[in-house]
Design an enzyme around this catalytic site. Structure first.
Site, PDB file in Angstrom:
ATOM      1  N   SER A 147       0.859  -1.195   0.000  1.00  0.00           N
ATOM      2  CA  SER A 147       0.000   0.000   0.000  1.00  0.00           C
ATOM      3  C   SER A 147       0.891   1.239   0.000  1.00  0.00           C
ATOM      4  CB  SER A 147      -0.888  -0.006   1.247  1.00  0.00           C
ATOM      5  OG  SER A 147      -0.067   0.129   2.402  1.00  0.00           O
ATOM      6  N   ASP A 195      -1.445  -1.690  -3.912  1.00  0.00           N
ATOM      7  CA  ASP A 195      -2.794  -1.703  -3.343  1.00  0.00           C
ATOM      8  C   ASP A 195      -3.250  -0.243  -3.167  1.00  0.00           C
ATOM      9  OD1 ASP A 195      -5.051  -2.788  -2.133  1.00  0.00           O
ATOM     10  OD2 ASP A 195      -4.116  -2.946  -0.151  1.00  0.00           O
ATOM     11  N   HIS A 196      -4.429   0.079  -3.655  1.00  0.00           N
ATOM     12  CA  HIS A 196      -4.996   1.429  -3.488  1.00  0.00           C
ATOM     13  C   HIS A 196      -4.096   2.570  -3.976  1.00  0.00           C
ATOM     14  CE1 HIS A 196      -8.682   0.273  -1.512  1.00  0.00           C
ATOM     15  NE2 HIS A 196      -7.998  -0.562  -0.762  1.00  0.00           N
ATOM     16  N   GLU A 243     -11.673   0.196  -9.184  1.00  0.00           N
ATOM     17  CA  GLU A 243     -12.716  -0.055  -8.181  1.00  0.00           C
ATOM     18  C   GLU A 243     -13.967   0.760  -8.470  1.00  0.00           C
ATOM     19  OE1 GLU A 243     -11.516  -0.327  -4.090  1.00  0.00           O
ATOM     20  OE2 GLU A 243     -13.458   0.350  -3.336  1.00  0.00           O
ATOM     21  N   HIS A 291     -12.811  -2.512   5.252  1.00  0.00           N
ATOM     22  CA  HIS A 291     -11.394  -2.487   5.641  1.00  0.00           C
ATOM     23  C   HIS A 291     -11.203  -2.528   7.157  1.00  0.00           C
ATOM     24  CE1 HIS A 291     -10.671  -0.565   1.512  1.00  0.00           C
ATOM     25  NE2 HIS A 291     -10.027  -1.707   1.507  1.00  0.00           N
ATOM     26  N   SER A 343     -10.475  -9.777   5.609  1.00  0.00           N
ATOM     27  CA  SER A 343      -9.944 -10.519   6.755  1.00  0.00           C
ATOM     28  C   SER A 343     -11.119 -11.067   7.547  1.00  0.00           C
ATOM     29  CB  SER A 343      -9.095  -9.595   7.649  1.00  0.00           C
ATOM     30  OG  SER A 343      -7.800  -9.457   7.107  1.00  0.00           O
ATOM     31  N   ASN A 375      -8.358  -9.949  -0.771  1.00  0.00           N
ATOM     32  CA  ASN A 375      -7.333  -9.193  -0.044  1.00  0.00           C
ATOM     33  C   ASN A 375      -7.401  -9.472   1.451  1.00  0.00           C
ATOM     34  OD1 ASN A 375      -6.993  -8.075  -2.548  1.00  0.00           O
ATOM     35  ND2 ASN A 375      -7.226  -5.952  -1.881  1.00  0.00           N
ATOM     36  N   ILE A 376      -6.258  -9.823   2.011  1.00  0.00           N
ATOM     37  CA  ILE A 376      -6.196 -10.121   3.442  1.00  0.00           C
ATOM     38  C   ILE A 376      -4.997  -9.393   4.038  1.00  0.00           C
ATOM     39  CG2 ILE A 376      -5.840 -11.956   5.145  1.00  0.00           C
ATOM     40  CD1 ILE A 376      -7.314 -13.828   3.078  1.00  0.00           C
ATOM     41  N   SER A 428      -5.478  -7.405   7.624  1.00  0.00           N
ATOM     42  CA  SER A 428      -5.628  -7.338   9.087  1.00  0.00           C
ATOM     43  C   SER A 428      -5.313  -8.670   9.766  1.00  0.00           C
ATOM     44  CB  SER A 428      -7.052  -6.919   9.462  1.00  0.00           C
ATOM     45  OG  SER A 428      -7.313  -5.620   8.998  1.00  0.00           O
TER      46      SER A 428
END
Ligand code: ZN
Length: 333
Positions: free
Chosen positions: A56, A94-95, A146, A190, A235, A275-276, A278
């Site tokens: 990220s 990511d993002h 997205e 998130h 997560s 996406n994982i 946390s």
């Protein structure tokens, strides 16, 4: 300018095609530290799974962009040392929040980028995504865009409320941007506090969050048959890790994630990237807290980071085998 192919990395195109056809999903694990990277590679090699290592903007600020890029290159070498001759490792942004950030990552060897214009008005989201796609495709880098907004907080990304993806927009969006995969909003969120207890129902003493909007996912699949769909904020926030953290001096209140059965169900559909982040943070923190509480005299970071790495690896393997189903799915072992 470095091309990812020279680093031994791959883009997402082929692996997504196989995942959609095969009814499983590719794990996308975030990393900031060497121990997370090692645990991801060990888990992917042991299970013979393709894997997306994602970075990220916050990770780039924390660890330094160049270091992360060289770590990904190291990940390919490490996978080979561990006995995997043909690893399939994607280095993904990511993002990404601007064209410049995406371009910078592409120029330094990323094989995939996400451009997140989901907070922008629809036409601006399309224009930004298209600009990134036009640049990325010159180098065969794949792009995730997205549509719809996820609630929750993660690094610099935060939104108070979620807005589900509108199925009537997806054909227009995918066609006009030319994106390779689409992140959608169907109720994931998130962070480690995805829902308030008030949003959940109490079943056998456990707070169960509202189910994902599988009807919206089905409508999107109908509009874009076989198109790769991505789930962020997925997560599951395992209670045993949360309890360990709290037992050894932590204070995590009302941490609630997405039940794994829901993710398993999604992985069988056109959802091909989950996406994982946390869960890795929780696994690491739980192991460190427990170790330091039980060994108060330890001060060598290796003493507590080793069990942390082991615990993350165990979690990654569990996700790959029991939730996503990507084990044994390398094109060549
Ligand atoms: Zn996300």
């Amino acid at each position: 300018m470095v091309n990812y192919k020279d680093l031994g990395l791959v883009n997402t195109r082929e692996m997504f095609k196989r995942a959609v056809a095969g009814g499983y999903a590719i794990p996308a694990f975030n990393f900031n530290t060497m121990e997370q990277m090692q645990a991801i590679v060990m888990a992917a090699v042991e299970t013979k799974s393709p894997v997306i290592m994602q970075v990220s903007k916050g990770a780039r600020n924390y660890a330094n962009a160049s270091i992360l890029r060289f770590m990904a290159e190291g990940a390919v070498a490490y996978a080979k040392e561990l006995g995997c001759e043909h690893p399939e490792i994607v280095l993904h942004l990511d993002h990404g929040d601007s064209f410049e950030l995406c371009k910078d990552c592409i120029d330094m060897g990323f094989s995939s980028v996400m451009i997140d214009g989901s907070h922008l008005p629809y036409e601006e989201n399309i224009a930004l995504a298209k600009k990134v796609v036009d640049y990325a495709h010159q180098y065969d880098v794949t792009v995730e865009a997205e549509l719809g907004v996820l609630a929750g907080v993660e690094d610099e990304v935060s939104a108070a409320e979620s807005h589900y993806t509108k199925p009537e927009e997806v054909i227009d969006f995918a066609t006009r941007t030319g994106c390779d995969s689409l992140a959608i909003s169907i109720g994931t969120s998130h962070g480690a506090h995805k829902f308030t207890p008030e949003q959940c129902t109490l079943v056998n003493g456990v707070l169960v969050p509202p189910p994902l909007a599988f009807d919206i996912l089905a409508e999107i699949e109908k509009k874009l048959p076989g198109f790769p769909i991505v789930l962020h904020g997925s997560s599951s926030v395992p209670m045993d890790e949360v309890n360990t953290i709290n037992q050894y001096g932590g204070k995590l209140e009302a941490a609630i994630g997405i039940p794994e059965e829901q993710l398993r169900k999604a992985a069988k559909s056109a959802v091909c990237k989950i996406n994982i982040d946390s869960d890795s943070r929780l696994a690491m923190t739980a192991a460190i807290r427990k170790h330091l509480a039980e060994h108060p005299g330890d001060f060598d970071p290796r003493q507590y980071l080793k069990p942390a790495r082991e615990n993350m690896k165990k979690m990654y393997i569990h996700k790959i085998v029991n939730v996503l189903g990507s084990d044994g799915k390398l094109a060549q072992c």
